[in-house]
Scaffold this active site. Structure first.
Site: not given
Ligand code: NAD
Ligand code: TDX
Length: 339
Positions: A125-127, A153, A157
């Site tokens: 992730t970019d985080e 988190y 990562k």
């Molecule tokens: P999500 O939370 O929607 O899904 C996570 C999945 O992993 C779920 O299906 C869960 O059951 C499974 N999981 C969790 N713990 C596990 C374990 N111990 N063993 C096997 N499976 C397990 O997450 P997402 O948003 O789809 O993110 C997927 C990946 O991408 C993550 O690694 C996250 O860090 C990365 N990522 C997410 C975002 C975003 O915006 N959502 C952006 C950049 C990177």
């Molecule tokens: O109720 C809310 N109100 C609010 O203002 C929630 C849930 C979020 N927020 C804000 C927090 C953040 O500035 O919105 C922004 C986005 O929040 P999230 O959806 O929780 O995402 P973020 O914290 O940016 O992280 C996401 O992007 C990077 C993903 O959840 C991560 O898994 C990924 O790595």
């Protein structure tokens, strides 16, 4: 090709499973997922009968289960999406983030070492780069930006990323890492900003914006992320990190206002609530490397992607209504009541 996709019952992993089965009909895709609160088997129902698809319920930290699956499947490629992914939950309870995100990654890579692999890909992730100030729009994260994390988190990562690079240098494991910006699209779990606001707006509930809503995220349609990972696992250079992002920076408050407008709901639903602890101010990816080396460019513009996403939530109420009616309600009350 036989590919193990971990976390394929979650948001991005499931979209990646659909993309791969569609784009590479001769590949076998094996999804390994623990089905935590964020994993949903119903998400995968359209591919369950596909002869090229297999679902296995297991924890990536469970060495015996992971090694047994590798023994059986002898995968060519592993793509690790499995993670605890929600920043707010990591602030409440960091332990499970360190366990799944770091030790789970180690377990998968140990299995890769034992059984041999063409590629281990870590979805990061970019985080991991921390945040950027709002008054320096000229700054972007490149692959050379130092790791500088803010939350449990992002620290978990980053720890996993460092371990992946160490397994490459020490053991010669053929790895790649991608660091993507915020994704949005179908099957996004309703605890995250965009689906939470859509679900609340549709239910005429308050829209809880943290702080002043000024924080900026760089949004990418999930399909574009999946296409980028597909390119990296086939053409990316071993040992390299690739940033993925679409130059689409938006302040949270502007996103929430767009959702209100699209759903014809009043902005008076917006409620400013206490800020997230350690809240990162701005993320912004420089995707020059993946563009120059692999020819990747985002295809979906935010204006179209957000419309498609909102329409998906309107058409798939069963999917998210079931989620928010269960255990999620306790989570929501704990995080948002009296905030
Ligand atoms: P999500 O939370 O929607 O899904 C996570 C999945 O992993 C779920 O299906 C869960 O059951 C499974 N999981 C969790 N713990 C596990 C374990 N111990 N063993 C096997 N499976 C397990 O997450 P997402 O948003 O789809 O993110 C997927 C990946 O991408 C993550 O690694 C996250 O860090 C990365 N990522 C997410 C975002 C975003 O915006 N959502 C952006 C950049 C990177
Ligand atoms: O109720 C809310 N109100 C609010 O203002 C929630 C849930 C979020 N927020 C804000 C927090 C953040 O500035 O919105 C922004 C986005 O929040 P999230 O959806 O929780 O995402 P973020 O914290 O940016 O992280 C996401 O992007 C990077 C993903 O959840 C991560 O898994 C990924 O790595």
């Amino acid at each position: 090709m036989n590919i193990i996709v971990t976390g394929g019952a979650g948001f991005i992993g499931s979209n990646f499973v659909f993309h791969m089965l569609d784009k590479h009909p001769d590949y076998r895709i094996v999804c390994l997922d623990k089905l935590t609160y964020a994993g949903n088997l119903s998400t995968l129902k359209s591919v369950m009968d596909n002869p090229n698809f297999r679902f296995v319920k297991a924890d990536i930290c469970d060495r015996d289960a992971v090694f047994a699956l590798f023994e059986e499947e002898k995968p060519d490629i592993v793509v690790n999406f499995a993670a605890e992914s929600h920043v707010d939950r990591s602030i409440e309870d960091p332990g499970i983030f360190l366990k799944t995100n770091i030790l789970g990654t180690q377990t998968l890579m140990d299995a890769c070492r034992k059984y041999g692999i063409q590629r281990y890909h870590q979805v990061s992730t970019d985080e991991v780069y921390g945040d950027l100030p709002l008054d320096r729009p000229d700054l972007f994260f490149t692959e050379e930006t130092p790791i500088h994390t803010s939350s449990p988190y992002s620290s978990s990562k980053a720890g996993a990323d460092l371990l992946v690079l160490a397994y490459h240098r020490t053991f010669g494991l053929p790895v790649t890492i991608s660091r993507c910006s915020n994704n949005y699209g179908p099957y996004h779990f309703p605890e995250k900003l965009i689906p939470l606001m859509i679900a609340n707006a549709l239910n005429d509930k308050p829209l809880p914006v943290y702080g002043k809503g000024e924080n900026v995220r760089d949004w990418l349609y999930v399909e574009d992320h999946c296409k980028a990972i597909d390119l990296i696992i086939h053409n990316g250079k071993v040992g390299e990190v690739y940033n993925i992002g679409g130059h689409n920076e938006m302040a949270n408050i502007d996103i929430v206002k767009i959702i209100c407008k699209e759903l014809n709901k009043p902005e008076s639903l917006i409620t400013y609530v206490a800020d997230r602890k350690g809240h990162d101010m701005r993320y912004a990816i420089d995707p020059t490397k993946i563009h120059n080396e692999l020819g990747w460019l985002p295809e979906t513009k935010f204006a179209d992607g957000i419309k498609k996403t909102i329409q998906w939530y309107l058409d798939n109420k069963d999917w998210w209504e079931e989620i928010i009616s269960g255990e999620y309600q306790n989570y929501y009350d704990k995080m948002y009541s009296n905030r």
